[in-house]
Scaffold this motif. Sequence first.
Motif, PDB file in Angstrom:
ATOM      1  N   THR A  34       0.809  -1.220   0.000  1.00 46.94           N
ATOM      2  CA  THR A  34       0.000   0.000   0.000  1.00 46.94           C
ATOM      3  C   THR A  34       0.841   1.268   0.000  1.00 46.94           C
ATOM      4  OG1 THR A  34      -0.108   0.000   2.418  1.00 46.94           O
ATOM      5  CG2 THR A  34      -1.849  -1.177   1.236  1.00 46.94           C
ATOM      6  N   PHE A  35       2.163   1.133   0.079  1.00 48.14           N
ATOM      7  CA  PHE A  35       3.027   2.305   0.158  1.00 48.14           C
ATOM      8  C   PHE A  35       3.407   2.829  -1.215  1.00 48.14           C
ATOM      9  CE2 PHE A  35       3.712  -0.097   4.056  1.00 48.14           C
ATOM     10  CZ  PHE A  35       3.418   0.867   4.994  1.00 48.14           C
ATOM     11  N   ARG A  36       3.260   2.010  -2.233  1.00 51.01           N
ATOM     12  CA  ARG A  36       3.605   2.430  -3.595  1.00 51.01           C
ATOM     13  C   ARG A  36       2.316   2.530  -4.391  1.00 51.01           C
ATOM     14  NH1 ARG A  36       5.779  -0.414  -8.059  1.00 51.01           N
ATOM     15  NH2 ARG A  36       5.628  -2.347  -6.875  1.00 51.01           N
ATOM     16  N   ALA A  37       1.991   3.745  -4.837  1.00 52.48           N
ATOM     17  CA  ALA A  37       0.686   4.004  -5.431  1.00 52.48           C
ATOM     18  C   ALA A  37       0.406   3.104  -6.641  1.00 52.48           C
ATOM     19  CB  ALA A  37       0.593   5.477  -5.843  1.00 52.48           C
ATOM     20  N   ALA A  38       1.428   2.839  -7.442  1.00 49.34           N
ATOM     21  CA  ALA A  38       1.205   2.087  -8.675  1.00 49.34           C
ATOM     22  C   ALA A  38       1.160   0.577  -8.457  1.00 49.34           C
ATOM     23  CB  ALA A  38       2.299   2.417  -9.685  1.00 49.34           C
ATOM     24  N   ALA A  39       1.556   0.108  -7.274  1.00 55.36           N
ATOM     25  CA  ALA A  39       1.675  -1.333  -7.061  1.00 55.36           C
ATOM     26  C   ALA A  39       0.326  -2.036  -7.191  1.00 55.36           C
ATOM     27  CB  ALA A  39       2.292  -1.610  -5.691  1.00 55.36           C
ATOM     28  N   ALA A  40      -0.713  -1.476  -6.539  1.00 57.10           N
ATOM     29  CA  ALA A  40      -2.030  -2.114  -6.589  1.00 57.10           C
ATOM     30  C   ALA A  40      -2.586  -2.099  -8.008  1.00 57.10           C
ATOM     31  CB  ALA A  40      -2.985  -1.421  -5.620  1.00 57.10           C
ATOM     32  N   ASP A  41      -2.411  -0.970  -8.719  1.00 57.73           N
ATOM     33  CA  ASP A  41      -2.884  -0.897 -10.103  1.00 57.73           C
ATOM     34  C   ASP A  41      -2.159  -1.919 -10.973  1.00 57.73           C
ATOM     35  OD1 ASP A  41      -4.576   1.189  -9.436  1.00 57.73           O
ATOM     36  OD2 ASP A  41      -3.148   2.739 -10.000  1.00 57.73           O
ATOM     37  N   GLN A  42      -0.856  -2.015 -10.778  1.00 58.92           N
ATOM     38  CA  GLN A  42      -0.060  -2.960 -11.572  1.00 58.92           C
ATOM     39  C   GLN A  42      -0.511  -4.391 -11.314  1.00 58.92           C
ATOM     40  OE1 GLN A  42       4.095  -2.781 -10.621  1.00 58.92           O
ATOM     41  NE2 GLN A  42       4.689  -4.254 -12.185  1.00 58.92           N
ATOM     42  N   LEU A  43      -0.713  -4.721 -10.048  1.00 58.00           N
ATOM     43  CA  LEU A  43      -1.125  -6.082  -9.717  1.00 58.00           C
ATOM     44  C   LEU A  43      -2.517  -6.380 -10.255  1.00 58.00           C
ATOM     45  CD1 LEU A  43      -0.061  -8.569  -8.168  1.00 58.00           C
ATOM     46  CD2 LEU A  43      -1.348  -7.759  -6.186  1.00 58.00           C
ATOM     47  N   GLN A  44      -3.417  -5.405 -10.146  1.00 55.90           N
ATOM     48  CA  GLN A  44      -4.778  -5.613 -10.636  1.00 55.90           C
ATOM     49  C   GLN A  44      -4.782  -5.838 -12.147  1.00 55.90           C
ATOM     50  OE1 GLN A  44      -7.614  -2.813  -9.162  1.00 55.90           O
ATOM     51  NE2 GLN A  44      -9.230  -3.445 -10.552  1.00 55.90           N
ATOM     52  N   THR A  45      -3.929  -5.115 -12.860  1.00 52.17           N
ATOM     53  CA  THR A  45      -3.835  -5.306 -14.306  1.00 52.17           C
ATOM     54  C   THR A  45      -3.379  -6.720 -14.645  1.00 52.17           C
ATOM     55  OG1 THR A  45      -3.334  -2.962 -14.638  1.00 52.17           O
ATOM     56  CG2 THR A  45      -2.720  -4.475 -16.412  1.00 52.17           C
ATOM     57  N   TRP A  46      -2.380  -7.202 -13.912  1.00 50.47           N
ATOM     58  CA  TRP A  46      -1.931  -8.588 -14.124  1.00 50.47           C
ATOM     59  C   TRP A  46      -3.086  -9.563 -13.883  1.00 50.47           C
ATOM     60  CZ3 TRP A  46       2.223 -10.582 -16.363  1.00 50.47           C
ATOM     61  CH2 TRP A  46       3.380  -9.809 -16.474  1.00 50.47           C
TER      62      TRP A  46
END
Length: 402
Positions: free
Chosen positions: A240-252
Amino acid sequence: METVILAVVIAVVVLGALGGLIVGSRRRKPLPPPPPRTPDITAPPAEPHVGDEAETPRDEPRRTIEEVDLPGGPAVVVEEPPSGPAVEVPELEIPEPTAGRLVRLRARLSRSQNALGKGLLTLLSREHLDDETWEEIEDTLLTADVGVQPTQELVEGLRERVKVLGTRTPEELRGLLREELLKLVGTDVDRTVKTEPEDRKPGIVMVVGVNGTGKTTTTGKLARVLVADGRTVVLGAADTFRAAAADQLQTWGERVGAYTVRGPEAGDPASVAFDAVKEGKEMGVDVVLIDTAGRLHTKTGLMDELGKVKRVVEKHAPLDEVLLVLDATTGQNGLVQARVFAEVVDITGIVLTKLDGTAKGGIVVAVQRELGVPVKLVGLGEGADDLAPFEPEAFVDALIGD
């Protein structure tokens, strides 16, 4: 005399009366009409007054709202709503089967690893293997990050085998080196990623690692590996500390139909991980993959938080796998990272990324020795299906070449 005065008074009165008549007649005279004005074509039409007749007959057909022009713009056109949903659902991808992936990627691996294998074979092919030559063999292995202890074991084994062998043909040397390398890498270790516990569902896998190792990408690729093997997956975006991490994972996840559980930015990672396992249970999926923040191994507070994530998840069920993602290009620094993570969570397997971009394939041996756990997966490129189950035989064959 009196008669003269009276006559004067009468005359004054008569003159005053005549003057009043003249003035009164002038006041009652109407003013002339104003000069005609040029009409202002820009002025809005005058509002009708009460009692004015409407210019448009009442029986004229009335216009609809679609036909009325708004001032300063085109007519408003009301379109009929579409009959079906406008959002297009992207077609799910079918990941490449995982069986034999490393064999198919062998050429990519061997391009970067051949320096080690060819260097060893060249040295072993010398007519006289003196102490200086054996030192060069040791240096070659150490440069490839095999590690001091494994290098000594390999050199001792090779010296003994060469002494017994006597004459050495290229084929015999290759076979000899292959056998010794396989001993170091290990062929009797279970390298299966544990995702199917016998007594419950889902299997729970937590992925940990330092920033920059490709941890979130690896988690997404691992979801593809599992889907390719016929399993259903829920992803937990606990970074949750890196804004793009959740978006990146959701895209995968969306690419293969895996559902992603995420929380607010800078929220509690343990809470997201807990909810992911809860959702996975309710949905009845096979595996829950939890991506954690890429924590620097020097920050004790963040490492403690990683331990908290593990403890919170285990309120649901024990973790089946804790995979440590390491960048193969970092060499010995990766071992330092591995030690710190192993102190916080019980590492059960290693994922080596960027193995195709380094000639230091010996890190496979070194990290296994350091942690006492096997390398289970290796990353060999940027492609979506370039994460492969680790196969010792295919790896060693790539090291020494054809």
